[in-house]
Scaffold this active site. Structure first.
Site, PDB file in Angstrom:
ATOM      1  N   TRP A 142       0.802  -1.222   0.000  1.00 43.81           N
ATOM      2  CA  TRP A 142       0.000   0.000   0.000  1.00 43.81           C
ATOM      3  C   TRP A 142       0.830   1.265   0.000  1.00 43.81           C
ATOM      4  O   TRP A 142       0.320   2.343  -0.244  1.00 43.81           O
ATOM      5  CB  TRP A 142      -0.940   0.012   1.226  1.00 43.81           C
ATOM      6  CG  TRP A 142      -0.204  -0.251   2.511  1.00 43.81           C
ATOM      7  CD1 TRP A 142      -0.079  -1.464   3.134  1.00 43.81           C
ATOM      8  CD2 TRP A 142       0.566   0.676   3.278  1.00 43.81           C
ATOM      9  NE1 TRP A 142       0.740  -1.352   4.242  1.00 43.81           N
ATOM     10  CE2 TRP A 142       1.143  -0.034   4.355  1.00 43.81           C
ATOM     11  CE3 TRP A 142       0.836   2.040   3.168  1.00 43.81           C
ATOM     12  CZ2 TRP A 142       1.955   0.560   5.311  1.00 43.81           C
ATOM     13  CZ3 TRP A 142       1.661   2.641   4.119  1.00 43.81           C
ATOM     14  CH2 TRP A 142       2.209   1.907   5.169  1.00 43.81           C
ATOM     15  N   ASN A 143       2.127   1.171   0.330  1.00 41.99           N
ATOM     16  CA  ASN A 143       2.864   2.424   0.582  1.00 41.99           C
ATOM     17  C   ASN A 143       3.220   3.178  -0.700  1.00 41.99           C
ATOM     18  O   ASN A 143       3.258   4.403  -0.700  1.00 41.99           O
ATOM     19  CB  ASN A 143       4.092   2.167   1.462  1.00 41.99           C
ATOM     20  CG  ASN A 143       5.107   1.264   0.825  1.00 41.99           C
ATOM     21  OD1 ASN A 143       4.784   0.487  -0.079  1.00 41.99           O
ATOM     22  ND2 ASN A 143       6.334   1.343   1.290  1.00 41.99           N
ATOM     23  N   LYS A 166      -2.590  -9.080  -7.105  1.00 39.87           N
ATOM     24  CA  LYS A 166      -3.405  -8.736  -5.941  1.00 39.87           C
ATOM     25  C   LYS A 166      -2.823  -7.496  -5.280  1.00 39.87           C
ATOM     26  O   LYS A 166      -1.703  -7.531  -4.768  1.00 39.87           O
ATOM     27  CB  LYS A 166      -3.403  -9.884  -4.922  1.00 39.87           C
ATOM     28  CG  LYS A 166      -4.436  -9.684  -3.836  1.00 39.87           C
ATOM     29  CD  LYS A 166      -4.090 -10.360  -2.537  1.00 39.87           C
ATOM     30  CE  LYS A 166      -3.060  -9.598  -1.761  1.00 39.87           C
ATOM     31  NZ  LYS A 166      -3.454  -8.240  -1.331  1.00 39.87           N
ATOM     32  N   PRO A 167      -3.562  -6.380  -5.290  1.00 42.42           N
ATOM     33  CA  PRO A 167      -3.051  -5.171  -4.633  1.00 42.42           C
ATOM     34  C   PRO A 167      -3.302  -5.252  -3.127  1.00 42.42           C
ATOM     35  O   PRO A 167      -4.058  -6.106  -2.657  1.00 42.42           O
ATOM     36  CB  PRO A 167      -3.910  -4.069  -5.252  1.00 42.42           C
ATOM     37  CG  PRO A 167      -5.222  -4.734  -5.525  1.00 42.42           C
ATOM     38  CD  PRO A 167      -4.915  -6.180  -5.854  1.00 42.42           C
ATOM     39  N   ALA A 168      -2.679  -4.352  -2.377  1.00 41.51           N
ATOM     40  CA  ALA A 168      -2.906  -4.316  -0.928  1.00 41.51           C
ATOM     41  C   ALA A 168      -4.364  -3.945  -0.645  1.00 41.51           C
ATOM     42  O   ALA A 168      -4.978  -3.179  -1.399  1.00 41.51           O
ATOM     43  CB  ALA A 168      -1.968  -3.304  -0.285  1.00 41.51           C
ATOM     44  N   GLY A 220       6.552  -6.279  -0.056  1.00 40.75           N
ATOM     45  CA  GLY A 220       5.865  -6.129   1.221  1.00 40.75           C
ATOM     46  C   GLY A 220       6.822  -6.432   2.354  1.00 40.75           C
ATOM     47  O   GLY A 220       8.038  -6.272   2.212  1.00 40.75           O
ATOM     48  N   SER A 221       6.277  -6.900   3.459  1.00 43.70           N
ATOM     49  CA  SER A 221       7.104  -7.103   4.650  1.00 43.70           C
ATOM     50  C   SER A 221       7.947  -8.368   4.530  1.00 43.70           C
ATOM     51  O   SER A 221       7.590  -9.314   3.813  1.00 43.70           O
ATOM     52  CB  SER A 221       6.198  -7.194   5.869  1.00 43.70           C
ATOM     53  OG  SER A 221       5.312  -8.276   5.705  1.00 43.70           O
ATOM     54  N   GLU A 242      10.792  -7.982  -2.852  1.00 46.23           N
ATOM     55  CA  GLU A 242      11.262  -6.663  -2.408  1.00 46.23           C
ATOM     56  C   GLU A 242      10.672  -6.471  -1.025  1.00 46.23           C
ATOM     57  O   GLU A 242       9.465  -6.269  -0.875  1.00 46.23           O
ATOM     58  CB  GLU A 242      10.740  -5.565  -3.352  1.00 46.23           C
ATOM     59  CG  GLU A 242      11.252  -5.673  -4.767  1.00 46.23           C
ATOM     60  CD  GLU A 242      12.709  -5.251  -4.903  1.00 46.23           C
ATOM     61  OE1 GLU A 242      13.287  -4.748  -3.930  1.00 46.23           O
ATOM     62  OE2 GLU A 242      13.259  -5.454  -5.998  1.00 46.23           O
ATOM     63  N   LEU A 243      11.521  -6.536   0.011  1.00 45.93           N
ATOM     64  CA  LEU A 243      10.984  -6.638   1.377  1.00 45.93           C
ATOM     65  C   LEU A 243      11.354  -5.415   2.210  1.00 45.93           C
ATOM     66  O   LEU A 243      11.601  -4.352   1.683  1.00 45.93           O
ATOM     67  CB  LEU A 243      11.482  -7.945   1.998  1.00 45.93           C
ATOM     68  CG  LEU A 243      11.207  -9.201   1.134  1.00 45.93           C
ATOM     69  CD1 LEU A 243      11.805 -10.438   1.753  1.00 45.93           C
ATOM     70  CD2 LEU A 243       9.717  -9.378   0.892  1.00 45.93           C
ATOM     71  N   CYS A 276      10.356   1.694   2.213  1.00 41.92           N
ATOM     72  CA  CYS A 276      11.299   0.620   2.537  1.00 41.92           C
ATOM     73  C   CYS A 276      12.731   1.133   2.554  1.00 41.92           C
ATOM     74  O   CYS A 276      13.586   0.542   3.180  1.00 41.92           O
ATOM     75  CB  CYS A 276      11.140  -0.520   1.545  1.00 41.92           C
ATOM     76  SG  CYS A 276      11.131   0.076  -0.135  1.00 41.92           S
ATOM     77  N   GLU A 377      12.076  -2.058  11.774  1.00 42.62           N
ATOM     78  CA  GLU A 377      11.645  -1.064  10.793  1.00 42.62           C
ATOM     79  C   GLU A 377      10.540  -0.208  11.433  1.00 42.62           C
ATOM     80  O   GLU A 377       9.573  -0.736  11.976  1.00 42.62           O
ATOM     81  CB  GLU A 377      11.100  -1.829   9.581  1.00 42.62           C
ATOM     82  CG  GLU A 377      10.908  -0.999   8.351  1.00 42.62           C
ATOM     83  CD  GLU A 377      10.422  -1.845   7.161  1.00 42.62           C
ATOM     84  OE1 GLU A 377       9.810  -2.909   7.368  1.00 42.62           O
ATOM     85  OE2 GLU A 377      10.650  -1.413   6.025  1.00 42.62           O
TER      86      GLU A 377
HETATM   87  P1  NAD Z   1       2.577  -6.681   4.008  1.00 43.61           P
HETATM   88  O1  NAD Z   1       3.606  -7.736   3.863  1.00 43.61           O
HETATM   89  O2  NAD Z   1       1.663  -6.754   5.153  1.00 43.61           O
HETATM   90  O3  NAD Z   1       1.645  -6.623   2.733  1.00 43.61           O
HETATM   91  C1  NAD Z   1       2.167  -6.563   1.425  1.00 43.61           C
HETATM   92  C2  NAD Z   1       1.216  -7.264   0.500  1.00 43.61           C
HETATM   93  O4  NAD Z   1       1.160  -8.632   0.866  1.00 43.61           O
HETATM   94  C3  NAD Z   1      -0.227  -6.755   0.551  1.00 43.61           C
HETATM   95  O5  NAD Z   1      -0.792  -6.850  -0.731  1.00 43.61           O
HETATM   96  C4  NAD Z   1      -0.886  -7.747   1.469  1.00 43.61           C
HETATM   97  O6  NAD Z   1      -2.264  -7.876   1.234  1.00 43.61           O
HETATM   98  C5  NAD Z   1      -0.173  -9.017   1.092  1.00 43.61           C
HETATM   99  N1  NAD Z   1      -0.166 -10.052   2.111  1.00 43.61           N
HETATM  100  C6  NAD Z   1      -0.083  -9.916   3.452  1.00 43.61           C
HETATM  101  N2  NAD Z   1      -0.137 -11.139   4.049  1.00 43.61           N
HETATM  102  C7  NAD Z   1      -0.244 -12.030   3.047  1.00 43.61           C
HETATM  103  C8  NAD Z   1      -0.333 -13.458   3.009  1.00 43.61           C
HETATM  104  N3  NAD Z   1      -0.295 -14.195   4.121  1.00 43.61           N
HETATM  105  N4  NAD Z   1      -0.445 -14.054   1.818  1.00 43.61           N
HETATM  106  C9  NAD Z   1      -0.461 -13.336   0.679  1.00 43.61           C
HETATM  107  N5  NAD Z   1      -0.384 -11.996   0.642  1.00 43.61           N
HETATM  108  C10 NAD Z   1      -0.255 -11.356   1.817  1.00 43.61           C
HETATM  109  O7  NAD Z   1       3.374  -5.331   3.953  1.00 43.61           O
HETATM  110  P2  NAD Z   1       2.770  -3.866   3.941  1.00 43.61           P
HETATM  111  O8  NAD Z   1       2.537  -3.480   5.344  1.00 43.61           O
HETATM  112  O9  NAD Z   1       1.645  -3.726   2.985  1.00 43.61           O
HETATM  113  O10 NAD Z   1       3.983  -3.062   3.284  1.00 43.61           O
HETATM  114  C11 NAD Z   1       5.018  -2.584   4.041  1.00 43.61           C
HETATM  115  C12 NAD Z   1       6.259  -3.422   3.868  1.00 43.61           C
HETATM  116  O11 NAD Z   1       6.632  -3.487   2.507  1.00 43.61           O
HETATM  117  C13 NAD Z   1       7.426  -2.837   4.576  1.00 43.61           C
HETATM  118  O12 NAD Z   1       8.154  -3.816   5.252  1.00 43.61           O
HETATM  119  C14 NAD Z   1       8.249  -2.233   3.454  1.00 43.61           C
HETATM  120  O13 NAD Z   1       9.589  -2.066   3.762  1.00 43.61           O
HETATM  121  C15 NAD Z   1       7.990  -3.177   2.347  1.00 43.61           C
HETATM  122  N6  NAD Z   1       8.235  -2.547   1.061  1.00 43.61           N
HETATM  123  C16 NAD Z   1       9.334  -2.925   0.360  1.00 43.61           C
HETATM  124  C17 NAD Z   1       9.624  -2.346  -0.848  1.00 43.61           C
HETATM  125  C18 NAD Z   1      10.832  -2.766  -1.626  1.00 43.61           C
HETATM  126  O14 NAD Z   1      10.889  -2.489  -2.801  1.00 43.61           O
HETATM  127  N7  NAD Z   1      11.796  -3.450  -1.030  1.00 43.61           N
HETATM  128  C19 NAD Z   1       8.781  -1.376  -1.376  1.00 43.61           C
HETATM  129  C20 NAD Z   1       7.652  -1.006  -0.645  1.00 43.61           C
HETATM  130  C21 NAD Z   1       7.403  -1.626   0.581  1.00 43.61           C
END
Ligand code: NAD
Length: 473
Positions: A142-143, A166-168, A220-221, A242-243, A276, A377
């Site tokens: 989502w960020n 699948k978007p956030a 994501g995370s 990309e975490l 991130c 983080e």
């Molecule tokens: P998140 O991991 O909670 O969610 C990211 C995505 O994964 C969302 O679409 C979410 O719906 C999905 N998701 C969550 N749990 C899931 C599961 N069990 N199965 C399948 N999909 C699932 O992270 P967030 O809070 O949305 O984003 C923040 C994180 O993303 C931070 O840690 C940030 O550093 C990281 N991030 C990294 C980059 C990069 O390029 N390295 C860029 C942007 C954000």
């Protein structure tokens, strides 16, 4: 949801709210396993024809999408601000960054070259060809909810892959607009499919287990990335991840602390710190802490907080209540362990702030290794200053993290700059530079920050398999 070229309202729906006001912005379909499988059916059926189209045809579609996105930058940015919270100007910058990936990969589509290799045998030739991996499952955060989409869709489409994305759950509306735009640009039915969902897990489970999905790309995370990578690994899918990150920002003693503080103030509060690559540990030599912190606090106190649609706002709301609670817990923990809070340090909830999820831009000095913020983080608007002394090896301190995404260095000495660049265990290093990113540059991390690169020349390779042909003459 978009499945096989059809927009579906879904039997179940969920609503999306504006984090600045709490007001609902709209409702979207709540997809789950069955819809994900239907989307994979469509992507698998569309793959042969899309893969067989010429790179020039695919490039033309991406170029049209670029033009449409730039034309619509104003309205897309507005929706982005309403849905995600970042100030309007930053939303326009992100939308341009998103468009840049379409243009960049339109060009790269035409540069997917093969090779003819020499063989040890005189009567043999080797041919190497790069071809699309197949159906791609993509999960985005989502960020940066528009640029993280095109950073995956651009190279996937350029390579000839089809996609289920699948978007956030916090930001599906901007994703819907991007998919409409891509359809309008001429992406054929079934080539791109969008599954919106309140609960990401059933969608994720299908994407990592269906054998027709040949690659998973996730942003994501780290915690979720590890789970998905493990499941995808069990099914031998290619992955790029990309975490999270925990970026150090090192001010060497030869640097101008005031100039460095200006950089820190500018980069730390971008997207309310929800990036991130946001600096999480500002290492400043003890002799320079005073001028550095004075400049930082002065600038942070000037940052206007509020609804990002309003003129002059620099810092919008955090994405939700959980984000506010996490940031506040890190600040409390640091202060309880001896950090000095020099600006902010609390939730903003009076007056216009009451309905939103706002946190005051914060400066903490005297950060030490025992504090949570030193390791975890923050993903929020908190600048955490860590003093170091002459005897300290600041590079080793910076590398002392499980993450490895971005790092920043301020120095006026070429040797220090180059040595830091080489010794820092991070994928992206900004040297006197707070914005070391562009569609043309490879973005990604090492260690627990991920696998693979997005953007740059490398970005498209993640969507290509290498095939070897041996020919006996
Ligand atoms: P998140 O991991 O909670 O969610 C990211 C995505 O994964 C969302 O679409 C979410 O719906 C999905 N998701 C969550 N749990 C899931 C599961 N069990 N199965 C399948 N999909 C699932 O992270 P967030 O809070 O949305 O984003 C923040 C994180 O993303 C931070 O840690 C940030 O550093 C990281 N991030 C990294 C980059 C990069 O390029 N390295 C860029 C942007 C954000």
């Amino acid at each position: 949801m978009l499945i096989n070229g059809q927009w579906l309202a879904g039997e179940r729906r969920f609503s999306v709210a504006n984090p600045a006001t709490g007001e609902p912005l709209g409702e979207v379909a709540d997809g789950a396993a069955a819809e994900t499988t239907a989307a994979i059916d469509a992507a698998a059926a569309a793959f042969p024809a899309w893969a067989a189209s010429s790179a020039f045809e695919r490039a033309a579609v991406l170029e049209r999408a670029y033009t449409l996105m730039v034309e619509r930058k104003g309205e897309l940015a507005r929706l982005l601000t309403q849905e995600q919270g970042k100030p309007l100007r930053a939303a326009a910058v992100e939308t341009q960054y998103a468009a840049d990936f379409l243009s960049w990969f339109a060009e790269q589509a035409k540069r997917v070259y093969g090779d003819i290799l020499p063989s040890p045998r005189a009567d043999q030739r080797f041919l190497v060809r790069r071809q699309p991996v197949g159906v791609v499952g993509a999960i985005t955060p989502w960020n940066y909810p528009i640029s993280m989409l095109t950073r995956k869709l651009g190279p996937a489409l350029a390579a000839g892959c089809t996609v289920v994305l699948k978007p956030a759950e916090a930001t599906p509306l901007i994703a819907i607009e991007v998919f409409k735009l891509l359809q309008e640009a001429g992406v054929p039915d079934g080539v791109i499919n969008l599954v919106t969902a309140r609960d990401p897990r059933p969608v994720g489970e299908v994407l990592v287990s269906d054998p027709r999905v040949r690659k998973l790309t996730f942003t994501g995370s780290t915690a979720v990335g590890k789970q998905l990578a493990a499941a995808a690994g069990a099914n031998m899918k290619r992955i790029s991840l990309e975490l999270g990150g925990h970026a150090p920002f090192i001010v060497f003693p030869d640097a101008d602390p005031v100039h460095a503080a200006k950089g820190a103030a500018a980069v730390k509060f971008l997207n309310m710190g929800q990036a991130c690559i946001s600096p999480n540990r500002l290492y400043v030599h003890r002799a320079q802490v005073e001028p550095f912190v004075a400049e930082l606090v002065k600038r942070v106190e000037r940052l206007a907080v509020g609804n990002g649609l309003e003129q002059g706002i620099a810092v919008g709301p955090l994405i939700n209540e959980a984000a506010v609670a996490k940031v506040d817990a890190q600040v409390r923990d640091a202060v309880n362990k001896g950090a000095q809070c020099l600006a902010g340090g609390r939730r903003l909830d009076e007056g216009d702030f009451a309905a939103g999820t706002f946190y005051a831009p914060t400066v903490l000095a005297g950060i030490t290794r025992d504090m949570t913020i030193y390791r975890e983080e923050t993903f929020g608007p908190v600048a955490a200053v860590v003093p170091y002394d002459d005897g300290d090896d600041v590079i080793a301190m910076a590398n002392d993290t499980t993450y490895g995404l971005a790092a920043y260095v301020y120095t006026n000495d070429l040797k220090t700059a180059l040595r830091s660049f080489e010794a820092l265990d991070f994928g992206i290093i900004g040297i006197n530079d707070i914005n070391p990113t562009a569609a043309a540059a490879p973005f990604g991390g090492i260690k627990e920050s991920g696998i693979g690169r997005e953007g740059g020349r490398e970005g498209i390779e993640e969507y290509l398999d290498v095939k070897l042909g041996g020919i006996a003459l």
